[in-house]
Every structure is written in structure tokens, then in C-alpha cells.
Enzyme design. Structure first.
Site, PDB file in Angstrom:
ATOM      1  N   GLY A  13      38.069  49.719  26.347  1.00  0.00           N
ATOM      2  CA  GLY A  13      37.651  48.642  25.456  1.00  0.00           C
ATOM      3  C   GLY A  13      38.497  48.488  24.207  1.00  0.00           C
ATOM      4  O   GLY A  13      38.017  47.989  23.179  1.00  0.00           O
ATOM      5  N   ASN A  15      40.864  46.344  23.817  1.00  0.00           N
ATOM      6  CA  ASN A  15      40.952  44.888  23.573  1.00  0.00           C
ATOM      7  C   ASN A  15      39.651  44.356  22.983  1.00  0.00           C
ATOM      8  O   ASN A  15      39.667  43.496  22.103  1.00  0.00           O
ATOM      9  CB  ASN A  15      41.306  44.146  24.858  1.00  0.00           C
ATOM     10  CG  ASN A  15      42.785  44.219  25.150  1.00  0.00           C
ATOM     11  OD1 ASN A  15      43.582  43.563  24.491  1.00  0.00           O
ATOM     12  ND2 ASN A  15      43.162  45.069  26.103  1.00  0.00           N
ATOM     13  N   MET A  90      37.132  45.316  35.758  1.00  0.00           N
ATOM     14  CA  MET A  90      37.866  45.624  36.988  1.00  0.00           C
ATOM     15  C   MET A  90      37.243  45.050  38.262  1.00  0.00           C
ATOM     16  O   MET A  90      37.725  45.295  39.353  1.00  0.00           O
ATOM     17  CB  MET A  90      37.990  47.159  37.139  1.00  0.00           C
ATOM     18  CG  MET A  90      38.720  47.811  35.984  1.00  0.00           C
ATOM     19  SD  MET A  90      40.358  47.088  35.688  1.00  0.00           S
ATOM     20  CE  MET A  90      41.251  47.779  37.053  1.00  0.00           C
ATOM     21  N   ASN A 107      41.063  35.839  30.999  1.00  0.00           N
ATOM     22  CA  ASN A 107      41.394  37.223  31.359  1.00  0.00           C
ATOM     23  C   ASN A 107      42.720  37.596  30.712  1.00  0.00           C
ATOM     24  O   ASN A 107      43.535  36.723  30.400  1.00  0.00           O
ATOM     25  CB  ASN A 107      41.520  37.335  32.882  1.00  0.00           C
ATOM     26  CG  ASN A 107      41.793  38.756  33.338  1.00  0.00           C
ATOM     27  OD1 ASN A 107      41.219  39.714  32.818  1.00  0.00           O
ATOM     28  ND2 ASN A 107      42.693  38.926  34.298  1.00  0.00           N
ATOM     29  N   HIS A 109      46.029  40.128  31.425  1.00  0.00           N
ATOM     30  CA  HIS A 109      46.626  40.913  32.508  1.00  0.00           C
ATOM     31  C   HIS A 109      47.923  41.564  32.015  1.00  0.00           C
ATOM     32  O   HIS A 109      48.750  40.902  31.382  1.00  0.00           O
ATOM     33  CB  HIS A 109      46.900  40.003  33.715  1.00  0.00           C
ATOM     34  CG  HIS A 109      47.386  40.769  34.901  1.00  0.00           C
ATOM     35  ND1 HIS A 109      46.555  41.544  35.672  1.00  0.00           N
ATOM     36  CD2 HIS A 109      48.637  40.905  35.427  1.00  0.00           C
ATOM     37  CE1 HIS A 109      47.267  42.118  36.635  1.00  0.00           C
ATOM     38  NE2 HIS A 109      48.533  41.748  36.506  1.00  0.00           N
ATOM     39  N   THR A 141      40.404  31.651  37.668  1.00  0.00           N
ATOM     40  CA  THR A 141      40.047  30.802  38.808  1.00  0.00           C
ATOM     41  C   THR A 141      39.694  31.726  39.976  1.00  0.00           C
ATOM     42  O   THR A 141      39.734  32.957  39.832  1.00  0.00           O
ATOM     43  CB  THR A 141      41.218  29.886  39.194  1.00  0.00           C
ATOM     44  OG1 THR A 141      42.367  30.712  39.424  1.00  0.00           O
ATOM     45  CG2 THR A 141      41.535  28.880  38.100  1.00  0.00           C
ATOM     46  N   GLU A 143      41.253  32.562  42.608  1.00  0.00           N
ATOM     47  CA  GLU A 143      42.286  33.451  43.121  1.00  0.00           C
ATOM     48  C   GLU A 143      42.659  34.482  42.064  1.00  0.00           C
ATOM     49  O   GLU A 143      42.862  34.134  40.885  1.00  0.00           O
ATOM     50  CB  GLU A 143      43.518  32.612  43.490  1.00  0.00           C
ATOM     51  CG  GLU A 143      44.353  33.257  44.573  1.00  0.00           C
ATOM     52  CD  GLU A 143      45.621  32.466  44.814  1.00  0.00           C
ATOM     53  OE1 GLU A 143      46.668  33.083  44.998  1.00  0.00           O
ATOM     54  OE2 GLU A 143      45.551  31.222  44.766  1.00  0.00           O
ATOM     55  N   LEU A 144      42.769  35.738  42.464  1.00  0.00           N
ATOM     56  CA  LEU A 144      43.015  36.846  41.528  1.00  0.00           C
ATOM     57  C   LEU A 144      44.280  36.624  40.683  1.00  0.00           C
ATOM     58  O   LEU A 144      45.359  36.361  41.226  1.00  0.00           O
ATOM     59  CB  LEU A 144      43.159  38.151  42.327  1.00  0.00           C
ATOM     60  CG  LEU A 144      43.480  39.405  41.506  1.00  0.00           C
ATOM     61  CD1 LEU A 144      42.281  39.838  40.688  1.00  0.00           C
ATOM     62  CD2 LEU A 144      43.952  40.531  42.403  1.00  0.00           C
ATOM     63  N   GLU A 174      48.785  43.040  23.399  1.00  0.00           N
ATOM     64  CA  GLU A 174      47.454  42.533  23.767  1.00  0.00           C
ATOM     65  C   GLU A 174      46.540  42.445  22.556  1.00  0.00           C
ATOM     66  O   GLU A 174      45.798  41.468  22.392  1.00  0.00           O
ATOM     67  CB  GLU A 174      46.824  43.460  24.814  1.00  0.00           C
ATOM     68  CG  GLU A 174      47.492  43.372  26.169  1.00  0.00           C
ATOM     69  CD  GLU A 174      46.792  44.195  27.230  1.00  0.00           C
ATOM     70  OE1 GLU A 174      46.934  43.846  28.416  1.00  0.00           O
ATOM     71  OE2 GLU A 174      46.113  45.192  26.906  1.00  0.00           O
TER      72      GLU A 174
HETATM   73  C1  GRF Z   1      44.449  46.058  29.512  1.00  0.00           C
HETATM   74  O1  GRF Z   1      45.771  46.530  29.591  1.00  0.00           O
HETATM   75  C2  GRF Z   1      44.311  44.732  30.203  1.00  0.00           C
HETATM   76  O2  GRF Z   1      45.493  43.994  30.278  1.00  0.00           O
HETATM   77  C3  GRF Z   1      43.881  45.109  31.597  1.00  0.00           C
HETATM   78  O3  GRF Z   1      43.114  46.252  31.449  1.00  0.00           O
HETATM   79  C4  GRF Z   1      43.472  46.947  30.267  1.00  0.00           C
HETATM   80  C5  GRF Z   1      42.200  47.182  29.517  1.00  0.00           C
HETATM   81  O4  GRF Z   1      42.387  48.018  28.417  1.00  0.00           O
HETATM   82  N1  GRF Z   1      43.207  44.000  32.230  1.00  0.00           N
HETATM   83  P1  GRF Z   1      41.210  48.235  27.356  1.00  0.00           P
HETATM   84  O5  GRF Z   1      39.983  48.651  28.138  1.00  0.00           O
HETATM   85  O6  GRF Z   1      41.014  46.935  26.641  1.00  0.00           O
HETATM   86  O7  GRF Z   1      41.692  49.323  26.461  1.00  0.00           O
END
Ligand code: GRF
Length: 197
Positions: A13, A15, A90, A107, A109, A141, A143-144, A174
């Protein structure tokens, strides 16, 4: 009135923390709830520390994805979010979930999409001998990892980079850009196409 969002997580977490610090605490955005599919996710602790409602919705063994996503959508709908932010969530969301929240799910990525959809992006970038790596924030959307791109940021790969250093560099980007995008969407501000390159 602040802009209501729900954040979905599965793990650390970091982000989520960036969004709490840069959007929720200043008050432009209100994180109504944080939901994890993993009971042990550290992000749940981060949410509770910030006084945000946090809960777990776990897929039980044998439960079909559609059923899981249907209940998840019901839970989220009660918070009436304007935006659903996937931050290291996930689980693959089923079409019935995505249809319930049209143009409301984003999202982040850890790759320069459309390269390296799915898992282990840092390893795959190194194995391919790529010269650069980066992050993509996109609309979700069916599609992954394929929806319209909102922001993409890149950096050069150095000869001594490892999966760990790439992960650190990706996280640095990020934590700047995900809160920035959430704020822009909350303020209904246009995001320049120049940020996709
Ligand atoms: C991030 O690198 C994001 O791009 C990916 O999963 C990771 C999550 O990291 N989808 P955190 O849980 O926010 O530390």
C-alpha cells in the site's frame, strides 16, 4: 465537497500512502474506504492509521470470480465513489464489475504498457535487455492492463540496475504521479497527451 474515492489494494500500500498524504489529508479527495482481498495487507494498517475505513473482501476457495466481483461491487457501491483506484490490487476484475462503474476505474502498472502486461515486469524488462522502463496509469477495461493510457513516465535502465533498484525507481515515479492523476480527475482537469510518452 471533496471527491469520494475507494481504493483497492492487496499488499504494502505504498501508493495508497502517497494518495493519503497528497490527496486525502489536504482534503481535495476523500478516501471513503480501502478494501483488500488479502487479510494481511499492510495497506489496511496504513488506512486505519489515517482514520479511513478499511476492510477485507477475500475470495473463498472455489468461489467463482463473477460472484466475488459482484459482491465486491455491492460493497463499493454503498460508498458512492466517483472513482475506484486500483493500487496494487492483484485480482482480475470481471466484466460484470467493470460494467457497474463505467469510466470510473483506474490502475497503475509497473511497466511501459503495452509492454509487459501482467506480473514480474522488472525481471522481464532486464531479461529483454531493454534500455528504459517506467510506469503507466490507465483506465481499466475488460482486458488486462489494456485500457486507455492517462499518464506514462519513463527512465533509463543503468547497467547496474537490478529488479530491486528498478522497483525502487518505479515506486518513486508512482508515488508522484498516481496522486497527481487522482487530483486532476477529482478537479475534472484535462491531462495533457504529452504525459503519454
Ligand atoms: C505497484 O508497483 C503497482 O504498479 C503495482 O503493484 C505495486 C503496488 O505497490 N500494480 P504498493 O502496494 O502500492 O506498495
Amino acid at each position: 465537497m471533496s471527491f469520494p474515492i475507494v481504493v483497492l489494494i492487496s499488499g504494502n500500500g505504498s501508493n495508497l500512502q502517497a494518495i493519503i498524504d497528497k490527496c486525502h489529508v489536504p482534503g481535495d479527495v476523500e478516501i471513503k474506504a480501502v478494501i483488500s482481498d488479502q487479510p494481511g495487507a499492510y495497506g489496511l494498517h496504513r488506512a486505519l492509521q489515517a482514520g479511513i475505513k478499511a476492510g477485507v473482501h477475500k475470495q473463498v476457495e472455489g468461489e467463482p470470480r463473477d460472484g466475488y466481483c459482484f459482491i465486491l461491487a455491492d460493497i463499493i457501491e454503498d460508498f458512492e465513489p466517483e472513482l475506484i483506484v486500483l493500487a496494487g490490487f492483484m485480482k482480475l476484475l470481471s466484466p460484470c464489475f467493470i460494467d457497474r462503474f463505467p469510466n470510473k476505474i483506474i490502475n497503475i502498472h509497473p511497466s511501459l504498457l503495452p509492454k509487459y502486461k501482467g506480473l514480474h515486469t522488472h525481471r522481464r524488462v532486464l531479461e529483454a535487455g531493454d534500455k528504459e522502463h517506467g510506469i503507466t496509469i490507465h483506465w481499466v477495461t475488460e482486458e488486462l492492463d489494456s485500457g486507455p493510457i492517462i499518464v506514462q513516465r519513463r527512465f533509463p535502465i543503468m547497467s547496474d540496475d537490478t529488479e530491486e533498484t528498478l522497483e525502487q525507481k518505479v515506486h518513486l515515479l508512482e508515488h508522484i504521479w498516481y496522486p497527481w492523476v487522482v487530483s486532476r480527475i477529482a478537479r475534472n482537469e484535462r491531462i495533457s497527451e504529452n504525459l503519454v510518452r
